[in-house]
Design an enzyme around this catalytic site. Structure first.
Site, short mmCIF file in Angstrom:
data_model
loop_
_atom_site.label_atom_id
_atom_site.label_comp_id
_atom_site.label_asym_id
_atom_site.label_seq_id
_atom_site.Cartn_x
_atom_site.Cartn_y
_atom_site.Cartn_z
N ARG A 293 0.85 -1.20 0.00
CA ARG A 293 0.00 0.00 0.00
C ARG A 293 0.89 1.25 0.00
NH1 ARG A 293 0.57 -1.77 5.36
NH2 ARG A 293 1.61 -0.18 6.63
N ARG A 339 4.52 12.72 13.24
CA ARG A 339 3.08 12.46 13.26
C ARG A 339 2.47 13.21 14.44
NH1 ARG A 339 1.99 6.15 11.62
NH2 ARG A 339 3.66 5.98 10.08
#
Ligand code: MV4
Length: 447
Positions: A293, A339
């Site tokens: 992915r 993040r």
């Protein structure tokens, strides 16, 4: 020709895909749950369709609704983003049966690489270095003992249907082996409905390094260098950087070539990632898993190569030939991604959902923010807690770090707790600055 994409995801990655599609002149339709009706991605997409309530039905995973939406809006393709439906071979197959392009690799590759023991065997057959251990699945404690005799303690027992750290068990001595074996298989059965396990020599204190690759449907495969993803907590990555500052150019070249070989061996035809464990002492690296992915941390690779990975993923799905050769891929400078999660780092990273009352987003030279939020937006408690990715680029690692620190200080998010203070701490840590940090950084080197 793809002229309309249905996006089956949410948050920052939905926004990222919309941006790539816009630049390619492709229309976007976003499917979303009821709690996401006010999201930034809904506002940005050309059209949006509500496919159900969030918590009970797991709208994004309930893929019949997504397929129905794609048919009703006449979408040519579906982009699954990451998580949710990105690595479900049945979904990719259902798309094909409906003549909708799945933006990702062929379902056969998703299935092969989803079986971690099988993936390892395939890679070994093609000359990719793998961690010493069992040849495939272990089906009895006797078999497990034979492997241990060969490789020695410590060993790690992994679920073949697992990945990303779920269902693993480290064993340090003989007396613990039988229990660990039983535990690991029943845990795997519980978590994945698949009890199959395999065994490897446990490499202690490794770096987690992964290579970004792009393959097309015509047999062309290139790599876009590596990312160091060793800063993680409980298998959740928190900060990633590219390139890895602690490998030499020979190792880098070898790792890139091996990653290309790994992708070629399965006729990989999308954007993907080859994960390696890297042993700093011996400078050896071993194939661990392949992720079929696009990944959360893809922007650091984009920043050092100038390649828009999502655009290429779409172009490849459309059947186009890669117009990039390996020689065209040069790395320039350093990029770091932090993040930003709605979590309280002082309370064991517990979730901190709520309304973003005020928001000041950093900018200036070398700064990129991929986010799905805006002032007044309420973070729903049902999904993962990542609200933004802050990416800093610098001509060298020092500059990337200084820019990231300055941008983290500019970032102002009121109404909830975030991981911003944690990242500022990491960027000042001596071990981090040395670049020599490993996967046990947060446990051992950081307070
Ligand atoms: C390992 C390992 C040491 N030796 N395998 C964790 C995630 C999953 N993909 C595999 N993982 C590991 N496998 C062997 N043979 C150490 C880990 C590991 C790890 C790997 C990457 C990033 C963070 C990690 C944290 C703990 C353990």
């Amino acid at each position: 020709m793809i002229s309309k994409i249905l996006i089956a995801n949410r948050g920052e990655i939905a926004v990222r895909i919309i941006r790539a599609a816009k630049e390619l002149g492709i229309k976007t339709v976003l499917t979303h749950s009821t709690v996401d009706k006010d999201s930034l991605a809904v506002k940005m997409a050309d059209k949006s369709i509500c496919i159900g309530p969030a918590p009970s039905m797991e709208s994004y995973l309930f893929y019949q609704n997504i397929l129905s939406a794609a048919i009703s809006v006449k979408a040519d393709a579906i982009h699954p983003g990451y998580g949710f439906l990105a690595e479900n071979p049945l979904f990719a197959e259902a798309c094909r049966a409906l003549k909708i392009i799945f933006i990702g690799p062929h379902s056969n590759v998703i299935r092969k690489m989803g079986d971690k023991a099988k993936a390892k065997s395939i890679m070994e057959k093609f000359g990719v270095p793998v961690v010493p251990g069992s040849k495939g699945i272990i089906s009895s404690i006797n078999e497990a003992m034979t492997v241990v005799e060969k490789v020695g303690f410590p060993v790690i027992i992994k679920a073949s249907a697992g990945g990303g750290g779920k269902g693993m068990r480290i064993v340090y001595d003989r007396s613990k082996m039988e229990n660990a074996y039983k535990f690991a298989s029943s845990e795997a059965q519980q978590a994945f409905g698949d009890s199959r396990i395999y065994i490897e020599k446990y490499i202690s204190g490794p770096k987690h390094i992964e290579v970004q690759i792009l393959g097309d449907k015509h047999g062309n495969v290139i790599h876009l260098f590596e990312r160091d993803c060793s800063i993680q907590r409980r298998h959740q990555k928190l900060l990633e950087e590219a390139p890895c500052s602690s490998i030499d150019n020979n190792t880098r070249k070898e790792m890139g070539e091996i990653a290309v070989r790994a992708a070629r061996s399965v006729k990989y035809d999308s954007a993907g990632t080859i994960e390696f464990l890297y042993d700093i002492e011996s400078k050896k690296f071993y194939f661990m898993e392949m992720n079929t992915r696009i990944q959360v941390e893809h922007p650091v690779s984009e920043m050092i190569t100038g390649v828009d990975l999502i655009k290429y993923q779409i172009k490849i799905a459309n059947g186009e030939k890669l117009d990039l050769k390996q020689e065209d891929i040069q790395k320039r400078g350093y990029a770091i991604e932090c993040r930003i999660n709605a979590e309280d780092p002082l309370r064991d990273f517990s979730p901190s959902p709520g309304e973003i009352s005020q928001l000041i987003v950093p900018g200036g030279p070398g700064i990129r923010v991929d986010s799905g939020v805006y002032p007044g937006y309420r973070i729903p408690p049902y999904y993962d807690s990542m609200i933004a990715k802050l990416i800093a680029w610098g001509s060298d690692r020092r500059e990337a770090i200084e820019r990231m620190k300055r941008a983290l200080e500019e970032f102002y998010i009121s109404g909830l707790k975030t991981t911003i203070p944690f990242h500022i701490g990491v960027l000042k840590n001596r071990k981090f600055l040395s670049g020599q940090y490993t996967t046990d950084f947060i446990e051992k080197d950081f307070d």
